[in-house]
Design an enzyme around this catalytic site. Sequence first.
Site, short mmCIF file in Angstrom:
data_model
loop_
_atom_site.label_atom_id
_atom_site.label_comp_id
_atom_site.label_asym_id
_atom_site.label_seq_id
_atom_site.Cartn_x
_atom_site.Cartn_y
_atom_site.Cartn_z
N ARG A 96 -31.12 -7.16 -44.36
CA ARG A 96 -31.72 -7.67 -43.11
C ARG A 96 -33.21 -7.77 -43.36
O ARG A 96 -33.88 -6.75 -43.63
CB ARG A 96 -31.40 -6.73 -41.95
CG ARG A 96 -32.16 -7.07 -40.68
CD ARG A 96 -31.62 -6.38 -39.45
NE ARG A 96 -30.39 -7.00 -38.99
CZ ARG A 96 -29.89 -6.86 -37.76
NH1 ARG A 96 -30.51 -6.12 -36.87
NH2 ARG A 96 -28.77 -7.46 -37.43
N ASP B 123 -29.25 -15.19 -26.08
CA ASP B 123 -29.85 -14.15 -26.94
C ASP B 123 -31.21 -13.82 -26.34
O ASP B 123 -31.70 -14.54 -25.45
CB ASP B 123 -29.97 -14.71 -28.38
CG ASP B 123 -30.45 -13.67 -29.40
OD1 ASP B 123 -30.44 -12.47 -29.09
OD2 ASP B 123 -30.83 -14.09 -30.51
N CYS C 21 -24.99 -11.59 -28.57
CA CYS C 21 -24.88 -10.79 -29.80
C CYS C 21 -25.31 -9.35 -29.60
O CYS C 21 -24.93 -8.47 -30.37
CB CYS C 21 -25.69 -11.45 -30.92
SG CYS C 21 -27.46 -11.55 -30.60
N GLN D 155 -22.95 -12.51 -37.64
CA GLN D 155 -22.73 -12.47 -36.20
C GLN D 155 -21.92 -13.69 -35.74
O GLN D 155 -20.95 -13.56 -34.99
CB GLN D 155 -24.08 -12.46 -35.47
CG GLN D 155 -23.97 -12.51 -33.96
CD GLN D 155 -23.43 -11.22 -33.37
OE1 GLN D 155 -23.97 -10.16 -33.63
NE2 GLN D 155 -22.37 -11.31 -32.57
N HIS E 145 -28.21 -15.80 -38.71
CA HIS E 145 -27.45 -14.55 -38.51
C HIS E 145 -25.97 -14.87 -38.73
O HIS E 145 -25.15 -14.82 -37.80
CB HIS E 145 -27.72 -14.01 -37.11
CG HIS E 145 -27.35 -12.57 -36.92
ND1 HIS E 145 -26.88 -11.77 -37.95
CD2 HIS E 145 -27.39 -11.77 -35.81
CE1 HIS E 145 -26.65 -10.55 -37.48
NE2 HIS E 145 -26.94 -10.53 -36.19
N ARG F 69 -17.58 -7.68 -35.21
CA ARG F 69 -18.48 -7.62 -36.37
C ARG F 69 -17.80 -6.86 -37.51
O ARG F 69 -17.85 -7.26 -38.66
CB ARG F 69 -19.80 -6.90 -36.00
CG ARG F 69 -20.65 -7.60 -34.95
CD ARG F 69 -21.19 -8.92 -35.45
NE ARG F 69 -21.95 -8.76 -36.69
CZ ARG F 69 -23.23 -8.38 -36.75
NH1 ARG F 69 -23.91 -8.13 -35.65
NH2 ARG F 69 -23.84 -8.27 -37.91
N1 NVA Z 1 -32.39 -13.16 -32.40
C1 NVA Z 1 -32.32 -11.72 -32.43
C2 NVA Z 1 -30.94 -11.28 -32.79
C3 NVA Z 1 -30.76 -9.78 -32.84
C4 NVA Z 1 -29.39 -9.37 -33.24
C5 NVA Z 1 -33.35 -11.19 -33.41
O1 NVA Z 1 -33.50 -11.78 -34.49
O2 NVA Z 1 -34.01 -10.21 -33.11
N1 CP Z 2 -26.12 -8.21 -32.98
C1 CP Z 2 -26.75 -7.49 -33.93
O1 CP Z 2 -26.99 -7.94 -35.05
O2 CP Z 2 -27.08 -6.25 -33.52
P1 CP Z 2 -28.00 -5.18 -34.31
O3 CP Z 2 -29.40 -5.74 -34.32
O4 CP Z 2 -27.85 -3.92 -33.53
O5 CP Z 2 -27.47 -5.07 -35.71
#
Ligand code: NVA
Ligand code: CP
Length: 299
Positions: free
Chosen positions: A100, A218, A258, A130, A127, A286
């Site tokens: 990540r 989101d 998500c 997801q 992502h 997931r």
């Molecule tokens: N768009 C959000 C998704 C988190 C799971 C982010 O990147 O923070």
């Molecule tokens: N939806 C998702 O990726 O959640 P986290 O940021 O908790 O991993």
Amino acid sequence: MPKHFLTILDIPKDEAKQVLLRAKEMKDDNVRTDLLAGKTLLMIFDKASTRTRVSFEVGVRHLGGDPVFIASKDSQLGRSEPLKDAARVLSRYADGLIVRTFGQENLETLVEYGDIPVVNALTDEYHPCQIMADMLTMYERTPKLEDIKVAWVGDGNNMAHSFINGAVTFGYQLSLACPNGYEPDEEILAKARGLGAVISLSDDPSEAVSGADYVHTDVWASMGQEEEQKKREKAFAGYEVNGALMAKAAADAKFMHCLPAHRGEEVSEAVFESPASIVWDQAENRLHMQKAILEWIYT
Ligand code: NVA
Ligand code: CP
């Protein structure tokens, strides 16, 4: 050559359907295997996570492997050790990287300099884990994904980009509503349309959700954009998914997010907690989908 999963488009279309069916089987049969026995998967996270971290750690164990979690800030990566150096070192210890990070180019560096599979656990651009899980969640209710309309209401962010790629692979109709200045990347959109995806883009949430089977949203400010929160709250006024907006979707439309969610911003408390909200199944999936993706990589 190792297989990588950096975007949904890395899985050939015909194989993606198999991955989806396998994820469903993984879920229904509570599958445990020894596919990853003797293998260690390193999870390198530059950003916070609840679902992705835990579902991968659990999923790797269900497949017989060992997950090792590294928060980059606690490693030399957090002190500017170049990724291309870390890629070569970590490839000698481990059998895969689940990462990540911020820019997608970080994953590309790990692919270029390492020689083990790399999995995208979220970047600023995509992502994919997801959205693959979201496919399973929608498939469980409407198996003909090519017949559904999916609405995206909000930021043209990593989630939106992966939904755009998903429209290529799974053939659903995608309608995005994003405020001016917060549209998805033009190249990602153009590429998907060029590959046959049916995608509309407007700045009108009502138009996007009209007749939609699934309404997704989101957060307005993603990780790394925290200081833009106030500016974004203004830009996204009118983009809350609330009862009035859901009423414009199909009669039995479902709400998806998500997570984590900000009630009172991108979604009202009433919609989030309504029977139409399937966010907990979405979060559960997931685990099952990521097990199927790992099986696709390591088989
Ligand atoms: N768009 C959000 C998704 C988190 C799971 C982010 O990147 O923070
Ligand atoms: N939806 C998702 O990726 O959640 P986290 O940021 O908790 O991993």
